[in-house]
Design a protein around this motif. Structure first.
Motif, PDB file in Angstrom:
ATOM      1  N   GLY A  83       0.826  -1.214   0.000  1.00 23.36           N
ATOM      2  CA  GLY A  83       0.000   0.000   0.000  1.00 23.36           C
ATOM      3  C   GLY A  83       0.852   1.252   0.000  1.00 23.36           C
ATOM      4  N   GLU A  84       0.316   2.336  -0.549  1.00 23.63           N
ATOM      5  CA  GLU A  84       0.993   3.633  -0.524  1.00 23.63           C
ATOM      6  C   GLU A  84       0.281   4.447   0.532  1.00 23.63           C
ATOM      7  N   ARG A  85       0.582   4.233   1.797  1.00 24.73           N
ATOM      8  CA  ARG A  85      -0.243   4.825   2.850  1.00 24.73           C
ATOM      9  C   ARG A  85       0.514   5.781   3.752  1.00 24.73           C
ATOM     10  N   MET A 107     -12.500  18.689  -1.037  1.00 23.59           N
ATOM     11  CA  MET A 107     -12.058  17.293  -1.006  1.00 23.59           C
ATOM     12  C   MET A 107     -10.914  17.152  -0.011  1.00 23.59           C
ATOM     13  N   ASP A 108     -11.060  16.228   0.933  1.00 25.56           N
ATOM     14  CA  ASP A 108      -9.966  15.930   1.853  1.00 25.56           C
ATOM     15  C   ASP A 108      -9.320  14.628   1.390  1.00 25.56           C
ATOM     16  N   LEU A 109      -8.036  14.694   1.084  1.00 30.33           N
ATOM     17  CA  LEU A 109      -7.340  13.521   0.547  1.00 30.33           C
ATOM     18  C   LEU A 109      -6.683  12.757   1.697  1.00 30.33           C
ATOM     19  N   ARG A 125     -13.437  14.442   9.613  1.00 30.77           N
ATOM     20  CA  ARG A 125     -13.664  15.710  10.324  1.00 30.77           C
ATOM     21  C   ARG A 125     -13.539  16.969   9.450  1.00 30.77           C
ATOM     22  N   ILE A 126     -12.652  16.956   8.458  1.00 33.78           N
ATOM     23  CA  ILE A 126     -12.457  18.192   7.679  1.00 33.78           C
ATOM     24  C   ILE A 126     -13.649  18.434   6.764  1.00 33.78           C
ATOM     25  N   VAL A 127     -14.074  17.389   6.088  1.00 31.96           N
ATOM     26  CA  VAL A 127     -15.209  17.516   5.165  1.00 31.96           C
ATOM     27  C   VAL A 127     -16.499  17.815   5.950  1.00 31.96           C
ATOM     28  N   VAL A 186     -11.734  11.157   0.615  1.00 28.93           N
ATOM     29  CA  VAL A 186     -11.203   9.934  -0.014  1.00 28.93           C
ATOM     30  C   VAL A 186     -10.290   9.279   1.011  1.00 28.93           C
ATOM     31  N   GLU A 187     -10.573   8.020   1.317  1.00 28.89           N
ATOM     32  CA  GLU A 187      -9.866   7.353   2.411  1.00 28.89           C
ATOM     33  C   GLU A 187      -9.641   5.896   2.030  1.00 28.89           C
ATOM     34  N   ILE A 188      -8.421   5.426   2.300  1.00 32.37           N
ATOM     35  CA  ILE A 188      -8.050   4.075   1.874  1.00 32.37           C
ATOM     36  C   ILE A 188      -8.542   2.997   2.851  1.00 32.37           C
ATOM     37  N   ASP A 189      -8.822   3.415   4.083  1.00 28.44           N
ATOM     38  CA  ASP A 189      -9.193   2.450   5.120  1.00 28.44           C
ATOM     39  C   ASP A 189     -10.729   2.371   5.218  1.00 28.44           C
ATOM     40  N   ALA A 190     -11.268   1.214   4.872  1.00 26.74           N
ATOM     41  CA  ALA A 190     -12.728   1.040   4.809  1.00 26.74           C
ATOM     42  C   ALA A 190     -13.398   1.324   6.155  1.00 26.74           C
ATOM     43  N   ARG A 191     -12.696   0.979   7.263  1.00 28.94           N
ATOM     44  CA  ARG A 191     -13.316   1.217   8.587  1.00 28.94           C
ATOM     45  C   ARG A 191     -13.465   2.705   8.858  1.00 28.94           C
ATOM     46  N   LEU A 192     -12.476   3.478   8.403  1.00 29.39           N
ATOM     47  CA  LEU A 192     -12.558   4.930   8.605  1.00 29.39           C
ATOM     48  C   LEU A 192     -13.627   5.549   7.703  1.00 29.39           C
ATOM     49  N   VAL A 193     -13.832   4.959   6.536  1.00 31.70           N
ATOM     50  CA  VAL A 193     -14.899   5.448   5.642  1.00 31.70           C
ATOM     51  C   VAL A 193     -16.253   5.234   6.334  1.00 31.70           C
ATOM     52  N   GLY A 200     -10.887   4.623  -1.272  1.00 37.38           N
ATOM     53  CA  GLY A 200     -10.015   4.604  -2.446  1.00 37.38           C
ATOM     54  C   GLY A 200      -8.679   5.223  -2.153  1.00 37.38           C
ATOM     55  N   ASP A 201      -7.834   5.174  -3.162  1.00 35.11           N
ATOM     56  CA  ASP A 201      -6.472   5.696  -3.054  1.00 35.11           C
ATOM     57  C   ASP A 201      -6.452   7.124  -3.588  1.00 35.11           C
ATOM     58  N   VAL A 202      -5.875   8.042  -2.833  1.00 32.31           N
ATOM     59  CA  VAL A 202      -5.829   9.441  -3.277  1.00 32.31           C
ATOM     60  C   VAL A 202      -5.100   9.581  -4.609  1.00 32.31           C
ATOM     61  N   TYR A 258      -3.447  16.247   4.693  1.00 32.91           N
ATOM     62  CA  TYR A 258      -2.557  15.990   5.837  1.00 32.91           C
ATOM     63  C   TYR A 258      -2.017  14.584   5.621  1.00 32.91           C
ATOM     64  N   LEU A 259      -0.989  14.521   4.820  1.00 36.04           N
ATOM     65  CA  LEU A 259      -0.392  13.243   4.438  1.00 36.04           C
ATOM     66  C   LEU A 259       1.124  13.379   4.548  1.00 36.04           C
ATOM     67  N   LEU A 260       1.816  12.262   4.520  1.00 36.97           N
ATOM     68  CA  LEU A 260       3.273  12.321   4.598  1.00 36.97           C
ATOM     69  C   LEU A 260       3.877  12.815   3.276  1.00 36.97           C
TER      70      LEU A 260
HETATM   71  C1  LIG Z   1      -2.706  11.944   8.862  1.00 38.73           C
HETATM   72  S1  LIG Z   1      -4.273  11.208   8.559  1.00 38.73           S
HETATM   73  C2  LIG Z   1      -5.280  12.659   8.240  1.00 38.73           C
HETATM   74  C3  LIG Z   1      -6.749  12.444   8.472  1.00 38.73           C
HETATM   75  C4  LIG Z   1      -7.601  13.673   8.216  1.00 38.73           C
HETATM   76  N1  LIG Z   1      -7.402  14.193   6.886  1.00 38.73           N
HETATM   77  C5  LIG Z   1      -7.285  14.757   9.214  1.00 38.73           C
HETATM   78  O1  LIG Z   1      -6.555  15.687   8.831  1.00 38.73           O
HETATM   79  O2  LIG Z   1      -7.742  14.651  10.362  1.00 38.73           O
HETATM   80  C6  LIG Z   1      -4.025  10.526   6.947  1.00 38.73           C
HETATM   81  C7  LIG Z   1      -5.152   9.643   6.490  1.00 38.73           C
HETATM   82  O3  LIG Z   1      -4.893   9.303   5.149  1.00 38.73           O
HETATM   83  C8  LIG Z   1      -5.235   7.955   4.921  1.00 38.73           C
HETATM   84  N2  LIG Z   1      -4.422   7.510   3.785  1.00 38.73           N
HETATM   85  C9  LIG Z   1      -3.112   7.220   3.796  1.00 38.73           C
HETATM   86  N3  LIG Z   1      -2.671   6.922   2.565  1.00 38.73           N
HETATM   87  C10 LIG Z   1      -3.743   7.016   1.744  1.00 38.73           C
HETATM   88  C11 LIG Z   1      -3.926   6.830   0.346  1.00 38.73           C
HETATM   89  N4  LIG Z   1      -2.932   6.470  -0.463  1.00 38.73           N
HETATM   90  N5  LIG Z   1      -5.158   7.025  -0.167  1.00 38.73           N
HETATM   91  C12 LIG Z   1      -6.207   7.366   0.643  1.00 38.73           C
HETATM   92  N6  LIG Z   1      -6.074   7.549   1.974  1.00 38.73           N
HETATM   93  C13 LIG Z   1      -4.864   7.397   2.525  1.00 38.73           C
HETATM   94  C14 LIG Z   1      -4.893   7.265   6.224  1.00 38.73           C
HETATM   95  O4  LIG Z   1      -5.624   6.040   6.370  1.00 38.73           O
HETATM   96  C15 LIG Z   1      -5.297   8.328   7.230  1.00 38.73           C
HETATM   97  O5  LIG Z   1      -6.633   8.183   7.619  1.00 38.73           O
END
Ligand SMILES: C[S@@+](CC[C@H](N)C(=O)[O-])C[C@H]1O[C@@H](n2cnc3c(N)ncnc32)[C@H](O)[C@@H]1O
Length: 265
Positions: free
Chosen positions: A24-26, A53-55, A61-63, A77-84, A105-107, A121-123
């Protein structure tokens, strides 16, 4: 000593690397504090007519805040089904289920074209991969707000550092947010009347050189903000809008003002 942000980042990178090994690219799930969420949306000027759109939307919470506090519509858009599933439940409880949606889905493959505001808010490794997609799919003038991390090689239009009043899991005392206004694509060669311009562009930063009436132009100031383009030099000033294949505006020179239309050469 590590700052709290560095410690969190290192922890996040370790988790992300572990997840990347299973294909996964997470980025990990850490939420943005509510006070920062609200500031991110205000910072981007979110209004009722926006589609946010919150990626990587986490618990939604943002949307949800965009709909509840700013009257906007949105999609997470969220990759983790439980969080969706959790986000849909949170939206229902907040009374905004009719204005927001959450997609598993994948951002990196999400369709971003509807968005007028994008929050991230991603790495950094994921943001790097998203950058070309953001430029390709978002319309000029769309606003992007990132929390904690900047884009590689792009200058933010504005930044803000805010102190966090309430303790929040995975968060230090401060949060940095960045605003990016998607610029029109103006790089290249342009011509109109006896004007010829060459524009170099890196996101919203532009450099213009050219000639008018066969004489070189000394352009001292050039600015691109969304579609609004302006430049000026000794004795002239142009203000206009960049669209697909055309820049249309007004040229003031020698005490007169006249329309100037430039097309791509
Ligand atoms: C740091 S959290 C931010 C959550 C929210 N946006 C916030 O600011 O409170 C990053 C979220 O991105 C999701 N995520 C990570 N990689 C992803 C990807 N490739 N596609 C979709 N979601 C992804 C993670 O599961 C996690 O819930």
């Amino acid at each position: 000593m590590q700052s709290p942000l560095t410690a969190i980042l290192l922890c996040c990178v370790t988790v992300a690397a572990a997840q990347a090994q299973d294909g996964g690219e997470r980025a990990p799930f850490v939420t943005t504090p509510d006070e920062v969420v609200e500031r991110m949306l205000a910072f981007s000027g979110t209004r009722e007519d926006d589609f946010v759109m919150d990626l990587g939307s986490g618990d939604g919470r943002i949307v949800i805040a965009a709909a509840q506090k700013f009257g906007a519509r949105g999609l997470g858009v969220e990759i983790d089904a439980r969080l969706v599933a959790l986000s849909r439940e949170n939206a229902r409880r907040a009374g905004v289920a009719g204005r927001v949606a959450f997609e598993e889905g994948d951002v990196l493959t999400a369709d971003l074209r509807r968005a007028t505001v994008v929050t991230i808010y991603l790495l950094p490794f994921l943001i790097d991969k998203l950058q070309p997609k953001l430029l390709q799919e978002l319309r000029p003038g769309a606003r992007i707000v990132t929390h904690a991390f900047a884009m590689t090689g792009w200058k933010p239009d504005r930044t803000e550092t805010m102190r966090i009043a309430k303790r929040h899991p995975g968060q230090g005392d401060e949060s940095r947010i960045f605003l990016w206004l998607v610029p029109a694509q103006v790089r290249g060669s342009w011509q109109g009347r006896d004007w010829r311009l060459r524009i170099a562009q890196n996101f919203q930063e532009i450099e213009i050189e050219g000639e008018a009436g066969g004489r070189p132009l000394a352009i001292k100031q050039a600015k691109l903000e969304g579609t609004a383009l302006s430049f000026s030099g000794e004795g002239f000033e142009f203000r206009g809008r960049a669209g697909t294949g055309r820049i249309v505006g007004e040229l003031k020179s020698g005490g007169t003002a006249a329309p100037l239309v430039l097309t791509r050469r």
